[in-house]
Design a protein around this motif. Structure first.
Motif, PDB file in Angstrom:
ATOM      1  N   SER A   1      42.166  60.723 -19.407  1.00  0.00           N
ATOM      2  CA  SER A   1      43.223  60.806 -20.634  1.00  0.00           C
ATOM      3  C   SER A   1      42.521  60.407 -21.986  1.00  0.00           C
ATOM      4  CB  SER A   1      44.511  60.251 -20.221  1.00  0.00           C
ATOM      5  OG  SER A   1      44.272  58.848 -20.421  1.00  0.00           O
ATOM      6  N   ARG A   2      41.590  60.080 -21.867  1.00  0.00           N
ATOM      7  CA  ARG A   2      40.852  59.799 -23.196  1.00  0.00           C
ATOM      8  C   ARG A   2      40.593  60.975 -24.299  1.00  0.00           C
ATOM      9  NH1 ARG A   2      35.389  56.514 -21.615  1.00  0.00           N
ATOM     10  NH2 ARG A   2      36.433  55.073 -20.210  1.00  0.00           N
ATOM     11  N   GLU A   3      40.111  60.757 -25.436  1.00  0.00           N
ATOM     12  CA  GLU A   3      40.044  61.873 -26.470  1.00  0.00           C
ATOM     13  C   GLU A   3      39.429  63.127 -25.753  1.00  0.00           C
ATOM     14  OE1 GLU A   3      40.479  61.851 -29.828  1.00  0.00           O
ATOM     15  OE2 GLU A   3      41.764  60.222 -29.315  1.00  0.00           O
ATOM     16  N   PRO A   4      39.455  64.149 -26.170  1.00  0.00           N
ATOM     17  CA  PRO A   4      39.208  65.473 -25.540  1.00  0.00           C
ATOM     18  C   PRO A   4      37.566  65.646 -25.512  1.00  0.00           C
ATOM     19  CG  PRO A   4      40.799  65.994 -27.108  1.00  0.00           C
ATOM     20  CD  PRO A   4      40.502  64.491 -27.154  1.00  0.00           C
ATOM     21  N   ASN A   5      36.829  65.021 -26.272  1.00  0.00           N
ATOM     22  CA  ASN A   5      35.409  65.064 -26.523  1.00  0.00           C
ATOM     23  C   ASN A   5      34.859  63.691 -25.726  1.00  0.00           C
ATOM     24  OD1 ASN A   5      36.098  63.459 -28.558  1.00  0.00           O
ATOM     25  ND2 ASN A   5      34.662  64.783 -30.155  1.00  0.00           N
ATOM     26  N   TRP A   6      35.423  62.838 -25.207  1.00  0.00           N
ATOM     27  CA  TRP A   6      34.954  61.559 -24.804  1.00  0.00           C
ATOM     28  C   TRP A   6      33.497  61.723 -24.044  1.00  0.00           C
ATOM     29  CZ3 TRP A   6      34.623  59.486 -19.779  1.00  0.00           C
ATOM     30  CH2 TRP A   6      35.379  60.120 -18.745  1.00  0.00           C
ATOM     31  N   LEU A   7      33.320  62.505 -23.384  1.00  0.00           N
ATOM     32  CA  LEU A   7      32.199  62.898 -22.637  1.00  0.00           C
ATOM     33  C   LEU A   7      30.947  63.600 -23.450  1.00  0.00           C
ATOM     34  CD1 LEU A   7      33.343  64.201 -19.028  1.00  0.00           C
ATOM     35  CD2 LEU A   7      32.137  62.009 -19.743  1.00  0.00           C
ATOM     36  N   THR A   8      31.192  64.040 -24.643  1.00  0.00           N
ATOM     37  CA  THR A   8      29.879  64.703 -25.521  1.00  0.00           C
ATOM     38  C   THR A   8      28.926  63.660 -25.456  1.00  0.00           C
ATOM     39  OG1 THR A   8      31.536  66.165 -26.357  1.00  0.00           O
ATOM     40  CG2 THR A   8      29.555  65.676 -27.802  1.00  0.00           C
ATOM     41  N   GLY A   9      27.731  64.231 -25.222  1.00  0.00           N
ATOM     42  CA  GLY A   9      26.632  63.375 -25.296  1.00  0.00           C
ATOM     43  C   GLY A   9      26.351  62.338 -24.217  1.00  0.00           C
ATOM     44  N   GLN A  10      27.159  62.450 -23.451  1.00  0.00           N
ATOM     45  CA  GLN A  10      26.960  61.367 -22.191  1.00  0.00           C
ATOM     46  C   GLN A  10      26.139  62.378 -21.086  1.00  0.00           C
ATOM     47  OE1 GLN A  10      28.733  58.237 -21.285  1.00  0.00           O
ATOM     48  NE2 GLN A  10      28.658  58.241 -23.400  1.00  0.00           N
ATOM     49  N   ILE A  11      25.794  61.486 -20.059  1.00  0.00           N
ATOM     50  CA  ILE A  11      25.219  62.033 -18.921  1.00  0.00           C
ATOM     51  C   ILE A  11      26.112  62.277 -17.558  1.00  0.00           C
ATOM     52  CG2 ILE A  11      23.355  61.635 -17.109  1.00  0.00           C
ATOM     53  CD1 ILE A  11      21.510  60.643 -19.377  1.00  0.00           C
ATOM     54  N   LEU A  12      26.223  63.159 -17.077  1.00  0.00           N
ATOM     55  CA  LEU A  12      27.361  63.252 -15.728  1.00  0.00           C
ATOM     56  C   LEU A  12      26.057  63.381 -14.593  1.00  0.00           C
ATOM     57  CD1 LEU A  12      29.430  66.474 -16.491  1.00  0.00           C
ATOM     58  CD2 LEU A  12      29.878  64.114 -16.930  1.00  0.00           C
ATOM     59  N   VAL A  13      26.451  62.517 -13.588  1.00  0.00           N
ATOM     60  CA  VAL A  13      25.794  62.255 -12.455  1.00  0.00           C
ATOM     61  C   VAL A  13      26.641  62.970 -11.122  1.00  0.00           C
ATOM     62  CG1 VAL A  13      24.555  60.523 -11.111  1.00  0.00           C
ATOM     63  CG2 VAL A  13      24.776  60.348 -13.436  1.00  0.00           C
ATOM     64  N   ALA A  14      26.169  63.811 -10.547  1.00  0.00           N
ATOM     65  CA  ALA A  14      26.955  64.204  -9.343  1.00  0.00           C
ATOM     66  C   ALA A  14      27.002  63.381  -8.301  1.00  0.00           C
ATOM     67  CB  ALA A  14      26.207  65.441  -8.722  1.00  0.00           C
ATOM     68  N   MET A  15      28.198  62.916  -7.551  1.00  0.00           N
ATOM     69  CA  MET A  15      28.612  62.182  -6.717  1.00  0.00           C
ATOM     70  C   MET A  15      28.046  62.928  -5.373  1.00  0.00           C
ATOM     71  SD  MET A  15      29.963  59.153  -7.463  1.00  0.00           S
ATOM     72  CE  MET A  15      31.009  58.877  -6.206  1.00  0.00           C
TER      73      MET A  15
ATOM     74  N   LYS B   1      24.526  50.148 -12.301  1.00  0.00           N
ATOM     75  CA  LYS B   1      24.156  49.378 -11.013  1.00  0.00           C
ATOM     76  C   LYS B   1      25.027  49.721  -9.802  1.00  0.00           C
ATOM     77  CE  LYS B   1      24.274  45.324 -14.497  1.00  0.00           C
ATOM     78  NZ  LYS B   1      23.282  46.125 -14.987  1.00  0.00           N
ATOM     79  N   ILE B   2      24.620  51.055  -9.638  1.00  0.00           N
ATOM     80  CA  ILE B   2      25.142  51.675  -8.205  1.00  0.00           C
ATOM     81  C   ILE B   2      23.688  51.962  -7.439  1.00  0.00           C
ATOM     82  CG2 ILE B   2      26.305  53.479  -7.249  1.00  0.00           C
ATOM     83  CD1 ILE B   2      28.266  53.635  -9.719  1.00  0.00           C
ATOM     84  N   ASP B   3      23.725  51.441  -6.418  1.00  0.00           N
ATOM     85  CA  ASP B   3      22.682  52.211  -5.283  1.00  0.00           C
ATOM     86  C   ASP B   3      23.298  53.319  -4.557  1.00  0.00           C
ATOM     87  OD1 ASP B   3      21.033  52.318  -3.235  1.00  0.00           O
ATOM     88  OD2 ASP B   3      21.396  50.195  -2.275  1.00  0.00           O
ATOM     89  N   PRO B   4      22.397  54.145  -4.721  1.00  0.00           N
ATOM     90  CA  PRO B   4      22.750  55.527  -4.213  1.00  0.00           C
ATOM     91  C   PRO B   4      23.081  55.527  -2.585  1.00  0.00           C
ATOM     92  CG  PRO B   4      21.104  55.828  -5.566  1.00  0.00           C
ATOM     93  CD  PRO B   4      21.324  54.328  -5.457  1.00  0.00           C
ATOM     94  N   GLY B   5      22.441  54.466  -1.995  1.00  0.00           N
ATOM     95  CA  GLY B   5      22.645  54.521  -0.521  1.00  0.00           C
ATOM     96  C   GLY B   5      23.899  53.688  -0.246  1.00  0.00           C
ATOM     97  N   MET B   6      24.727  53.095  -1.153  1.00  0.00           N
ATOM     98  CA  MET B   6      26.162  52.542  -0.883  1.00  0.00           C
ATOM     99  C   MET B   6      27.103  53.401  -1.255  1.00  0.00           C
ATOM    100  SD  MET B   6      25.286  49.629   0.141  1.00  0.00           S
ATOM    101  CE  MET B   6      26.581  48.805   0.175  1.00  0.00           C
ATOM    102  N   LEU B   7      26.784  54.714  -1.751  1.00  0.00           N
ATOM    103  CA  LEU B   7      27.954  55.501  -2.381  1.00  0.00           C
ATOM    104  C   LEU B   7      28.314  56.340  -0.941  1.00  0.00           C
ATOM    105  CD1 LEU B   7      26.530  56.974  -5.537  1.00  0.00           C
ATOM    106  CD2 LEU B   7      28.629  55.495  -5.095  1.00  0.00           C
TER     107      LEU B   7
END
Length: 195
Positions: free
Chosen positions: A9-23, A182-188
């Motif tokens: 529910s943050r500002e509508p453009n809060w992700l602009t300029g960020q990197i999305l990482v697929a789960m 600080k997330i290990d992909p093997g722990m997801l």
């Protein structure tokens, strides 16, 4: 209100300029272990380019020849990639914001997106932005769609950095982006759930 509701529910453009990482639970095979730079996130929707799907063909020199851009060979080159499944015949250059032209979309103070031949001409001539990535196509979301996918645990977001955006080590980008959190992909877990 849950933690996820607060985040989305943050500002509508809060992700602009960020990197999305697929789960790991990503259901869409086109986006499994994908890293996407988000160029725009507004109430109307979102648009980004995939960073870790390199193109083998055409090579940059071949593409310039097809487009009739001189000099040949070019004085500089940029990496080519598949930007996403939407409009995959159209090219976009995600680049450093130290160079823009009319029609460039300034994402933030560090990144810009240009979709005209002028940026390729400048790069070929040894000028233009100091860093860049040419992608064919993009990833797009309708209004509210990306926010809903985040609620469903399909994506994480991390701050962008030049190494993940521009370097050629595509196979490691997914793990490196997760490491920023600080997330290990093997722990997801591969299954989504709510506490």
């Amino acid at each position: 209100m849950t933690k996820t509701d607060t985040i989305v529910s943050r500002e509508p453009n809060w992700l602009t300029g960020q990197i999305l990482v697929a789960m790991p639970a990503m259901q869409d095979p086109r986006f499994v272990q994908t890293v996407i730079f988000l160029c725009a996130h507004t109430q109307e929707g979102a648009m980004g380019v995939v960073l870790n799907r390199p193109l083998r063909r055409p090579k940059f020199v071949e593409l310039l020849a097809q487009l009739g851009i001189e000099p040949s060979p070019p004085q500089r080159q940029v990496r080519l990639g598949t930007g996403g499944p939407v409009d995959d015949n159209r090219g976009f250059v995600l680049h450093s914001a130290d160079w823009t032209v009319e029609g460039s979309m300034l994402v933030d103070e560090h990144y810009a997106l240009t979709a005209n031949l002028e940026v390729l001409q400048a790069i070929a001539a040894g000028a233009g932005p100091s860093q860049g990535l040419l992608v064919l196509g993009y990833a797009g979301w309708d209004a509210g769609q990306l926010d809903e996918e985040i609620r469903q645990n399909a994506w994480l977001s991390v701050p962008a950095d030049e190494a993940i955006v521009y370097d050629e080590d595509c196979p490691s980008k997914w793990a490196r982006a997760l490491a920023k959190l600080k997330i290990d992909p093997g722990m997801l877990s591969g299954t989504a759930g709510r506490a």
